[in-house]
Design a protein around this motif. Structure first.
Motif, PDB file in Angstrom:
ATOM      1  N   GLY A 139       1.294  13.657  -5.300  1.00 40.16           N
ATOM      2  CA  GLY A 139       0.423  13.392  -3.729  1.00 40.16           C
ATOM      3  C   GLY A 139       0.242  12.839  -2.363  1.00 40.16           C
ATOM      4  N   GLY A 140       1.238  13.579  -2.261  1.00 35.32           N
ATOM      5  CA  GLY A 140       1.901  13.445  -0.642  1.00 35.32           C
ATOM      6  C   GLY A 140       1.929  14.138   0.649  1.00 35.32           C
ATOM      7  N   ASN A 141       1.334  13.838   1.902  1.00 33.95           N
ATOM      8  CA  ASN A 141       0.593  15.206   2.258  1.00 33.95           C
ATOM      9  C   ASN A 141       1.918  14.764   3.786  1.00 33.95           C
ATOM     10  OD1 ASN A 141       0.212  12.906   4.491  1.00 33.95           O
ATOM     11  ND2 ASN A 141      -1.548  12.856   3.812  1.00 33.95           N
ATOM     12  N   HIS A 142       1.501  15.923   4.206  1.00 34.08           N
ATOM     13  CA  HIS A 142       2.373  16.313   5.092  1.00 34.08           C
ATOM     14  C   HIS A 142       2.406  14.930   6.334  1.00 34.08           C
ATOM     15  CE1 HIS A 142       5.013  18.614   8.207  1.00 34.08           C
ATOM     16  NE2 HIS A 142       3.627  18.299   9.148  1.00 34.08           N
ATOM     17  N   ALA A 143       1.806  14.143   6.618  1.00 30.98           N
ATOM     18  CA  ALA A 143       2.126  13.094   6.959  1.00 30.98           C
ATOM     19  C   ALA A 143       2.760  11.695   6.249  1.00 30.98           C
ATOM     20  CB  ALA A 143       1.015  12.109   8.019  1.00 30.98           C
ATOM     21  N   ASP A 144       2.364  11.533   4.874  1.00 28.77           N
ATOM     22  CA  ASP A 144       3.598  10.635   4.200  1.00 28.77           C
ATOM     23  C   ASP A 144       4.755  10.064   4.658  1.00 28.77           C
ATOM     24  OD1 ASP A 144       0.654  10.170   3.884  1.00 28.77           O
ATOM     25  OD2 ASP A 144       1.045  10.875   1.994  1.00 28.77           O
ATOM     26  N   THR A 145       5.277  11.582   4.284  1.00 28.35           N
ATOM     27  CA  THR A 145       7.172  11.365   4.268  1.00 28.35           C
ATOM     28  C   THR A 145       7.475  10.668   5.895  1.00 28.35           C
ATOM     29  OG1 THR A 145       6.842  13.006   5.600  1.00 28.35           O
ATOM     30  CG2 THR A 145       7.241  13.220   3.083  1.00 28.35           C
ATOM     31  N   LEU A 146       6.319  10.566   7.107  1.00 31.44           N
ATOM     32  CA  LEU A 146       6.561   9.921   8.323  1.00 31.44           C
ATOM     33  C   LEU A 146       6.129   9.154   7.876  1.00 31.44           C
ATOM     34  CD1 LEU A 146       7.503  10.494  11.240  1.00 31.44           C
ATOM     35  CD2 LEU A 146       5.849  11.518  12.095  1.00 31.44           C
ATOM     36  N   VAL A 147       5.138   8.343   7.907  1.00 34.15           N
ATOM     37  CA  VAL A 147       4.337   7.258   8.361  1.00 34.15           C
ATOM     38  C   VAL A 147       4.403   6.131   7.344  1.00 34.15           C
ATOM     39  CG1 VAL A 147       2.704   7.692   9.206  1.00 34.15           C
ATOM     40  CG2 VAL A 147       2.194   8.089   6.730  1.00 34.15           C
ATOM     41  N   SER A 148       4.963   6.814   6.408  1.00 33.69           N
ATOM     42  CA  SER A 148       5.845   6.125   4.969  1.00 33.69           C
ATOM     43  C   SER A 148       6.929   4.870   5.513  1.00 33.69           C
ATOM     44  CB  SER A 148       6.063   6.203   3.909  1.00 33.69           C
ATOM     45  OG  SER A 148       5.166   7.081   3.112  1.00 33.69           O
ATOM     46  N   LEU A 149       8.014   5.565   6.808  1.00 33.85           N
ATOM     47  CA  LEU A 149       8.680   4.828   7.059  1.00 33.85           C
ATOM     48  C   LEU A 149       8.717   3.554   7.829  1.00 33.85           C
ATOM     49  CD1 LEU A 149      10.736   8.430   8.526  1.00 33.85           C
ATOM     50  CD2 LEU A 149      11.389   7.015   6.253  1.00 33.85           C
ATOM     51  N   ALA A 150       6.915   3.703   8.331  1.00 31.79           N
ATOM     52  CA  ALA A 150       6.478   2.510   9.157  1.00 31.79           C
ATOM     53  C   ALA A 150       6.953   1.061   8.263  1.00 31.79           C
ATOM     54  CB  ALA A 150       4.876   2.283  10.051  1.00 31.79           C
ATOM     55  N   MET A 151       6.113   0.144   8.217  1.00 28.63           N
ATOM     56  CA  MET A 151       6.731  -1.281   7.439  1.00 28.63           C
ATOM     57  C   MET A 151       5.586  -1.007   6.916  1.00 28.63           C
ATOM     58  SD  MET A 151       7.006  -5.331   9.131  1.00 28.63           S
ATOM     59  CE  MET A 151       9.142  -4.936  10.044  1.00 28.63           C
ATOM     60  N   PRO A 152       4.676  -0.736   6.820  1.00 29.90           N
ATOM     61  CA  PRO A 152       3.450  -1.641   6.191  1.00 29.90           C
ATOM     62  C   PRO A 152       2.943  -1.069   5.274  1.00 29.90           C
ATOM     63  CG  PRO A 152       2.940  -1.398   8.688  1.00 29.90           C
ATOM     64  CD  PRO A 152       3.589  -0.673   8.630  1.00 29.90           C
ATOM     65  N   LEU A 153       3.385   0.989   5.637  1.00 34.19           N
ATOM     66  CA  LEU A 153       3.199   1.747   4.810  1.00 34.19           C
ATOM     67  C   LEU A 153       4.373   2.405   3.100  1.00 34.19           C
ATOM     68  CD1 LEU A 153       0.824   3.924   6.365  1.00 34.19           C
ATOM     69  CD2 LEU A 153       0.251   2.439   4.885  1.00 34.19           C
ATOM     70  N   ARG A 154       4.962   1.101   3.602  1.00 31.76           N
ATOM     71  CA  ARG A 154       6.511   1.820   2.888  1.00 31.76           C
ATOM     72  C   ARG A 154       6.076   1.098   1.447  1.00 31.76           C
ATOM     73  NH1 ARG A 154      10.027  -1.101   7.096  1.00 31.76           N
ATOM     74  NH2 ARG A 154      10.241  -0.387   8.402  1.00 31.76           N
ATOM     75  N   TRP A 155       4.979   0.131   1.134  1.00 30.47           N
ATOM     76  CA  TRP A 155       5.042   0.840  -1.109  1.00 30.47           C
ATOM     77  C   TRP A 155       4.296   1.596  -1.176  1.00 30.47           C
ATOM     78  CZ3 TRP A 155      -0.112   1.842  -1.570  1.00 30.47           C
ATOM     79  CH2 TRP A 155      -1.264   1.939  -0.641  1.00 30.47           C
ATOM     80  N   ARG A 156       3.480   2.840  -0.426  1.00 25.46           N
ATOM     81  CA  ARG A 156       3.141   3.778  -0.904  1.00 25.46           C
ATOM     82  C   ARG A 156       4.140   5.015  -1.213  1.00 25.46           C
ATOM     83  NH1 ARG A 156      -2.545   5.819  -1.957  1.00 25.46           N
ATOM     84  NH2 ARG A 156      -2.060   8.168  -1.435  1.00 25.46           N
ATOM     85  N   TYR A 157       4.965   5.172  -0.643  1.00 21.64           N
ATOM     86  CA  TYR A 157       6.094   6.296  -0.633  1.00 21.64           C
ATOM     87  C   TYR A 157       7.559   5.543  -0.551  1.00 21.64           C
ATOM     88  CZ  TYR A 157       2.695   9.646  -1.527  1.00 21.64           C
ATOM     89  OH  TYR A 157       0.728  10.372  -2.261  1.00 21.64           O
ATOM     90  N   GLY A 158       8.063   5.239  -1.528  1.00 17.50           N
ATOM     91  CA  GLY A 158       9.627   5.049  -1.372  1.00 17.50           C
ATOM     92  C   GLY A 158      10.764   6.098  -0.432  1.00 17.50           C
ATOM     93  N   VAL A 159       9.629   6.391   0.357  1.00 17.32           N
ATOM     94  CA  VAL A 159      10.909   7.100   1.904  1.00 17.32           C
ATOM     95  C   VAL A 159      12.091   6.518   2.231  1.00 17.32           C
ATOM     96  CG1 VAL A 159      10.329   9.395   3.578  1.00 17.32           C
ATOM     97  CG2 VAL A 159       8.421   8.295   2.051  1.00 17.32           C
ATOM     98  N   LEU A 160      11.922   5.356   2.816  1.00 20.98           N
ATOM     99  CA  LEU A 160      11.907   4.943   3.156  1.00 20.98           C
ATOM    100  C   LEU A 160      13.497   4.647   2.480  1.00 20.98           C
ATOM    101  CD1 LEU A 160      13.465   3.317   6.059  1.00 20.98           C
ATOM    102  CD2 LEU A 160      12.785   1.324   5.568  1.00 20.98           C
ATOM    103  N   GLU A 161      13.599   4.182   1.437  1.00 24.43           N
ATOM    104  CA  GLU A 161      14.954   4.050  -0.098  1.00 24.43           C
ATOM    105  C   GLU A 161      15.030   4.619  -0.131  1.00 24.43           C
ATOM    106  OE1 GLU A 161      15.737   0.731  -0.114  1.00 24.43           O
ATOM    107  OE2 GLU A 161      14.658   0.074   1.384  1.00 24.43           O
ATOM    108  N   ASP A 162      14.458   5.524  -0.341  1.00 22.24           N
ATOM    109  CA  ASP A 162      15.010   7.182  -0.585  1.00 22.24           C
ATOM    110  C   ASP A 162      16.378   7.463  -0.060  1.00 22.24           C
ATOM    111  OD1 ASP A 162      13.591   7.138  -3.109  1.00 22.24           O
ATOM    112  OD2 ASP A 162      12.094   8.181  -2.385  1.00 22.24           O
ATOM    113  N   VAL A 163      15.400   7.094   0.948  1.00 21.51           N
ATOM    114  CA  VAL A 163      17.139   8.156   2.565  1.00 21.51           C
ATOM    115  C   VAL A 163      17.493   7.072   2.427  1.00 21.51           C
ATOM    116  CG1 VAL A 163      17.193   8.167   5.179  1.00 21.51           C
ATOM    117  CG2 VAL A 163      15.200   8.917   4.300  1.00 21.51           C
TER     118      VAL A 163
END
Length: 280
Positions: free
Chosen positions: A242-266
């Motif tokens: 379900g992720g779009n182009h921006a999601d892998t970037l903005v999910s690094l930000a504190m309020p949106l980390r719940w949406r996709y676990g990109v930061l934790e995956d990295v």
């Protein structure tokens, strides 16, 4: 602003600078701004580092996107702070953009920034021998080319891992204005494509991509992962449903980390493969 409002901004592809200004950010970080790594006015970088003055820390070089036509390092403070708060000295550099330059000059600028890190980051608590190359979108392309093409002068032996988020790696023939403007006049267009340059000897690679990305299609990361696997590279592909182009970037930000676990995956990938210093 409510989290839902922030998510709406992200999905509307509002300027990253507005997003960066609105989101709360990780604390415990010291920032050094506008360090020159070349003579051009855009050849400056910002350094984000843990505020505890620890030394010998791993280093992440993050290259931002913008279709090689736009971008400003200060708009990505939420990325620098997120990574620095977790123990990584993080460097974000500006580089010259189209139409002032075309391929390969914008990648060469990124290479100069990485060389500056190798020479000087020890003075800011970083260990240049424990470096990670990371980028989003066009920035993911930039760091991948630094690792794949020795013409850009990056000593890959100092690179412990590469992280590419929503990157274009297999996009020839050039069919959109950004790629035409940046690469259209290069006499060997196939040599601009990371998928054509893969060989063995690379550090571990993490590729993250949303399956609903309509800007850079998922097939770019799939093709690169397949070619790396064929060449014996330790590559992991993480597809965000379900992720779009921006999601892998903005999910690094504190309020949106719940949406996709990109930061934790990295961070988990880096723990498994490289440097593993967590202070939070």
């Amino acid at each position: 602003m409510a989290i839902s409002g922030l998510f709406g901004i992200a999905n509307a592809f509002s300027p990253v600078g507005i997003f960066n200004a609105l989101v709360p950010k990780d604390g415990g970080v010291t920032v050094e701004r506008n360090m020159p790594f070349g003579v051009h006015p855009r050849q400056k970088l910002d350094i984000y580092r843990p505020a505890n003055d620890e030394t010998g820390l791993p280093v992440i070089y993050f290259s931002y996107g913008g279709g090689w036509e736009a971008g400003d390092k200060q708009e990505y403070g939420f990325v620098g702070r997120a990574l620095a708060a977790r123990g990584y000295v993080t460097v974000i550099a500006d580089y010259r953009l189209v139409p002032e330059v075309v391929f390969p000059d914008f990648i060469a600028d990124n290479g100069l920034a990485v060389q500056w890190i190798a020479d000087a980051i020890g003075s800011y608590g970083g260990d240049p021998g424990r470096m990670v190359l990371m980028g989003h979108s066009a920035g993911a392309y930039n760091v991948m080319m630094l690792a794949l093409d020795p013409e850009f002068g990056v000593d890959v032996s100092n690179v412990r891992a590469i992280v590419g988020l929503s990157g274009p790696y297999d996009f020839y023939p050039f069919d959109v204005s950004q790629s035409q403007n940046a690469f259209g006049d290069f006499p060997q267009p196939e040599q601009t494509q990371p998928v054509n340059l893969v060989s063995g000897g690379l550090p571990p690679v993490l590729l993250g991509h949303g399956d609903k990305d309509e800007t850079v299609f998922l097939r770019n990361s799939v093709a690169l992962a397949e070619k790396m696997t064929e060449n014996g590279v330790d590559v992991s592909l993480k597809v965000y449903e379900g992720g779009n182009h921006a999601d892998t970037l903005v999910s690094l930000a504190m309020p949106l980390r719940w949406r996709y676990g990109v930061l934790e995956d990295v961070l988990a990938f880096l723990d498994d493969h490289t440097v593993s210093i967590r202070i939070r």
